[in-house]
Motif scaffolding. Sequence first.
Motif, PDB file in Angstrom:
ATOM      1  N   LEU A 222       0.850  -1.062  -0.051  1.00 42.47           N
ATOM      2  CA  LEU A 222      -0.050  -0.012  -0.154  1.00 42.47           C
ATOM      3  C   LEU A 222       0.892   1.281   0.230  1.00 42.47           C
ATOM      4  O   LEU A 222       0.161   2.333   0.071  1.00 42.47           O
ATOM      5  N   ASP A 223       1.977   1.104  -0.279  1.00 44.41           N
ATOM      6  CA  ASP A 223       3.177   2.210  -0.193  1.00 44.41           C
ATOM      7  C   ASP A 223       2.653   3.585  -0.816  1.00 44.41           C
ATOM      8  O   ASP A 223       2.573   4.495  -0.244  1.00 44.41           O
ATOM      9  N   LYS A 224       2.260   3.463  -2.182  1.00 39.42           N
ATOM     10  CA  LYS A 224       1.936   4.567  -2.962  1.00 39.42           C
ATOM     11  C   LYS A 224       0.850   5.310  -2.027  1.00 39.42           C
ATOM     12  O   LYS A 224       0.800   6.676  -2.043  1.00 39.42           O
ATOM     13  N   LEU A 225      -0.326   4.467  -1.590  1.00 43.25           N
ATOM     14  CA  LEU A 225      -1.333   5.249  -1.129  1.00 43.25           C
ATOM     15  C   LEU A 225      -1.067   5.752   0.074  1.00 43.25           C
ATOM     16  O   LEU A 225      -1.460   6.839   0.676  1.00 43.25           O
ATOM     17  N   ILE A 226      -0.202   5.018   0.914  1.00 40.24           N
ATOM     18  CA  ILE A 226       0.221   5.501   2.300  1.00 40.24           C
ATOM     19  C   ILE A 226       1.035   6.616   2.218  1.00 40.24           C
ATOM     20  O   ILE A 226       0.514   7.858   3.145  1.00 40.24           O
ATOM     21  N   ARG A 227       1.991   7.047   1.421  1.00 39.29           N
ATOM     22  CA  ARG A 227       2.466   8.377   0.897  1.00 39.29           C
ATOM     23  C   ARG A 227       1.715   9.173   0.629  1.00 39.29           C
ATOM     24  O   ARG A 227       2.110  10.408   1.030  1.00 39.29           O
ATOM     25  N   SER A 228       0.468   8.974   0.104  1.00 40.25           N
ATOM     26  CA  SER A 228      -0.163  10.004  -0.352  1.00 40.25           C
ATOM     27  C   SER A 228      -0.804  10.702   0.951  1.00 40.25           C
ATOM     28  O   SER A 228      -1.666  11.714   0.998  1.00 40.25           O
ATOM     29  N   CYS A 229      -1.079   9.791   1.995  1.00 37.10           N
ATOM     30  CA  CYS A 229      -1.923  10.115   3.246  1.00 37.10           C
ATOM     31  C   CYS A 229      -0.981  10.922   4.246  1.00 37.10           C
ATOM     32  O   CYS A 229      -1.412  11.690   5.211  1.00 37.10           O
ATOM     33  N   PHE A 230       0.209  10.113   4.436  1.00 40.50           N
ATOM     34  CA  PHE A 230       1.062  10.356   5.613  1.00 40.50           C
ATOM     35  C   PHE A 230       2.380  11.221   5.266  1.00 40.50           C
ATOM     36  O   PHE A 230       3.168  10.479   4.312  1.00 40.50           O
ATOM     37  N   GLU A 231       2.792  12.188   5.971  1.00 42.78           N
ATOM     38  CA  GLU A 231       4.140  12.494   5.955  1.00 42.78           C
ATOM     39  C   GLU A 231       5.266  11.827   6.311  1.00 42.78           C
ATOM     40  O   GLU A 231       6.363  11.850   6.162  1.00 42.78           O
ATOM     41  N   ARG A 232       4.971  11.073   7.681  1.00 42.68           N
ATOM     42  CA  ARG A 232       5.859  10.201   7.974  1.00 42.68           C
ATOM     43  C   ARG A 232       5.337   8.799   8.248  1.00 42.68           C
ATOM     44  O   ARG A 232       4.205   8.822   8.721  1.00 42.68           O
ATOM     45  N   ILE A 233       6.096   7.987   7.985  1.00 39.94           N
ATOM     46  CA  ILE A 233       5.528   6.423   8.049  1.00 39.94           C
ATOM     47  C   ILE A 233       6.761   5.647   8.894  1.00 39.94           C
ATOM     48  O   ILE A 233       7.982   5.643   8.697  1.00 39.94           O
ATOM     49  N   CYS A 234       6.198   5.098   9.918  1.00 37.69           N
ATOM     50  CA  CYS A 234       7.432   4.416  10.862  1.00 37.69           C
ATOM     51  C   CYS A 234       6.832   2.965  11.013  1.00 37.69           C
ATOM     52  O   CYS A 234       5.592   2.662  11.053  1.00 37.69           O
ATOM     53  N   LEU A 235       7.908   2.236  11.289  1.00 37.03           N
ATOM     54  CA  LEU A 235       7.629   0.552  11.490  1.00 37.03           C
ATOM     55  C   LEU A 235       8.361   0.316  12.642  1.00 37.03           C
ATOM     56  O   LEU A 235       9.665   0.778  12.836  1.00 37.03           O
ATOM     57  N   THR A 236       7.705  -0.272  13.524  1.00 39.66           N
ATOM     58  CA  THR A 236       8.321  -0.907  14.921  1.00 39.66           C
ATOM     59  C   THR A 236       7.435  -1.943  15.444  1.00 39.66           C
ATOM     60  O   THR A 236       6.484  -2.261  14.873  1.00 39.66           O
TER      61      THR A 236
ATOM     62  N   THR B 222      12.082   4.762  18.422  1.00 41.06           N
ATOM     63  CA  THR B 222      12.899   3.280  18.165  1.00 41.06           C
ATOM     64  C   THR B 222      12.268   2.716  17.075  1.00 41.06           C
ATOM     65  O   THR B 222      12.566   1.538  16.913  1.00 41.06           O
ATOM     66  N   SER B 223      11.700   3.524  16.116  1.00 46.67           N
ATOM     67  CA  SER B 223      11.255   2.830  14.957  1.00 46.67           C
ATOM     68  C   SER B 223      11.881   3.012  13.914  1.00 46.67           C
ATOM     69  O   SER B 223      13.140   3.848  13.792  1.00 46.67           O
ATOM     70  N   LEU B 224      11.779   2.092  12.892  1.00 50.18           N
ATOM     71  CA  LEU B 224      12.367   2.312  11.297  1.00 50.18           C
ATOM     72  C   LEU B 224      11.614   3.335  10.631  1.00 50.18           C
ATOM     73  O   LEU B 224      10.228   3.046  10.353  1.00 50.18           O
ATOM     74  N   THR B 225      11.949   4.719  10.400  1.00 46.46           N
ATOM     75  CA  THR B 225      11.469   5.643   9.745  1.00 46.46           C
ATOM     76  C   THR B 225      11.576   5.054   8.149  1.00 46.46           C
ATOM     77  O   THR B 225      12.736   5.331   7.591  1.00 46.46           O
ATOM     78  N   VAL B 226      10.686   4.665   7.571  1.00 42.84           N
ATOM     79  CA  VAL B 226      10.761   4.394   6.090  1.00 42.84           C
ATOM     80  C   VAL B 226      10.197   5.558   4.947  1.00 42.84           C
ATOM     81  O   VAL B 226      10.432   5.095   3.868  1.00 42.84           O
ATOM     82  N   TYR B 227       9.469   6.619   5.725  1.00 41.76           N
ATOM     83  CA  TYR B 227       9.219   7.740   4.944  1.00 41.76           C
ATOM     84  C   TYR B 227       8.986   8.901   5.713  1.00 41.76           C
ATOM     85  O   TYR B 227       8.780   8.979   6.894  1.00 41.76           O
ATOM     86  N   GLY B 228       9.707   9.848   5.213  1.00 45.20           N
ATOM     87  CA  GLY B 228       9.681  11.214   6.133  1.00 45.20           C
ATOM     88  C   GLY B 228      10.781  11.293   7.047  1.00 45.20           C
ATOM     89  O   GLY B 228      11.879  10.683   6.858  1.00 45.20           O
ATOM     90  N   ARG B 229      10.432  12.173   8.128  1.00 47.11           N
ATOM     91  CA  ARG B 229      11.695  12.689   8.856  1.00 47.11           C
ATOM     92  C   ARG B 229      11.735  11.603  10.068  1.00 47.11           C
ATOM     93  O   ARG B 229      10.710  11.112  10.525  1.00 47.11           O
ATOM     94  N   LYS B 230      12.882  11.536  10.804  1.00 54.77           N
ATOM     95  CA  LYS B 230      13.207  10.704  11.905  1.00 54.77           C
ATOM     96  C   LYS B 230      13.140  11.511  13.170  1.00 54.77           C
ATOM     97  O   LYS B 230      13.205  12.762  13.156  1.00 54.77           O
ATOM     98  N   GLY B 231      12.550  10.879  14.053  1.00 49.92           N
ATOM     99  CA  GLY B 231      12.363  11.748  15.493  1.00 49.92           C
ATOM    100  C   GLY B 231      10.907  12.272  15.467  1.00 49.92           C
ATOM    101  O   GLY B 231      10.079  12.541  14.562  1.00 49.92           O
ATOM    102  N   THR B 232      10.886  13.339  16.717  1.00 53.01           N
ATOM    103  CA  THR B 232       9.487  13.872  16.841  1.00 53.01           C
ATOM    104  C   THR B 232       9.950  15.203  16.798  1.00 53.01           C
ATOM    105  O   THR B 232      11.031  15.922  16.781  1.00 53.01           O
ATOM    106  N   ASP B 233       8.624  16.156  16.735  1.00 52.86           N
ATOM    107  CA  ASP B 233       8.810  17.538  16.651  1.00 52.86           C
ATOM    108  C   ASP B 233       9.346  18.144  17.661  1.00 52.86           C
ATOM    109  O   ASP B 233       9.501  17.654  18.922  1.00 52.86           O
TER     110      ASP B 233
END
Length: 163
Positions: A83-97, A152-163
Motif C-alpha cells: 500500500l506504499d503509494k497510497l500511504i505516502r499520499s496520506c502520511f508525511e511520516r511512516i514508521c515501522l516498529t 525506536t522505529s524504522l522511519t521508512v518515509y519522512g523525517r526521523k524523530g519527533t517535533d
Amino acid sequence: MKASDILKPLDEQPTQAYLGRGLHTFGVIEWLLAQAGPSDVVVSTFSTSAEFLSAFYNLRKRGVVRSATLIADLKASKKTYRLDKLIRSCFERICLTENHSKVVLVSGGAFNVAVHSSQNNTYGGRAECTLVTTDAGVFASLAGGVERLIDTSLTVYGRKGTD
C-alpha cells in the motif's frame, strides 16, 4: 453507522466509550476533525487497509488534516509495502516498529483528543471497543508513548524523530 450516531459531541461529553459493532477508526477520525477543525493526526496501528487509506486521503484533500504520521507494525510491513503509494499520499511520516497499539492522536485544532481502540485500521463486522477523551493527562501519556515508538522505529518515509 456514523460516529455521530453513537458518540456525543466532545464539548458535551469529553470522555466516552463504546463497545459494539459499526464504529470504525476512520469514522471516529472524521467525526473528531469535524469538531476540532484542521489538525495534526497520528495513527498507531498494527495494520491498515486500502479502504482506510482511501478515506483518509479524501480527508487530506478536504484540508482538515494538517500533518499526519503513521506508526505500523514490522510484522505487517508486507501489507504496508503493498500500500506504499497510497500511504505516502496520506502520511508525511511512516514508521515501522514492534507495535500492536491502536491509538489516534488529534492535536492542534479546537481539541487535543486521544482515541484508544481495539480495532486496526480495517473494516470488519466484529465488535470493537473505542475510548475517546480530551483528558490532558491521557493525551500526554499516549503522546509520550507515541514519541518513544517513533524514536525506536524504522522511519521508512519522512523525517526521523519527533517535533
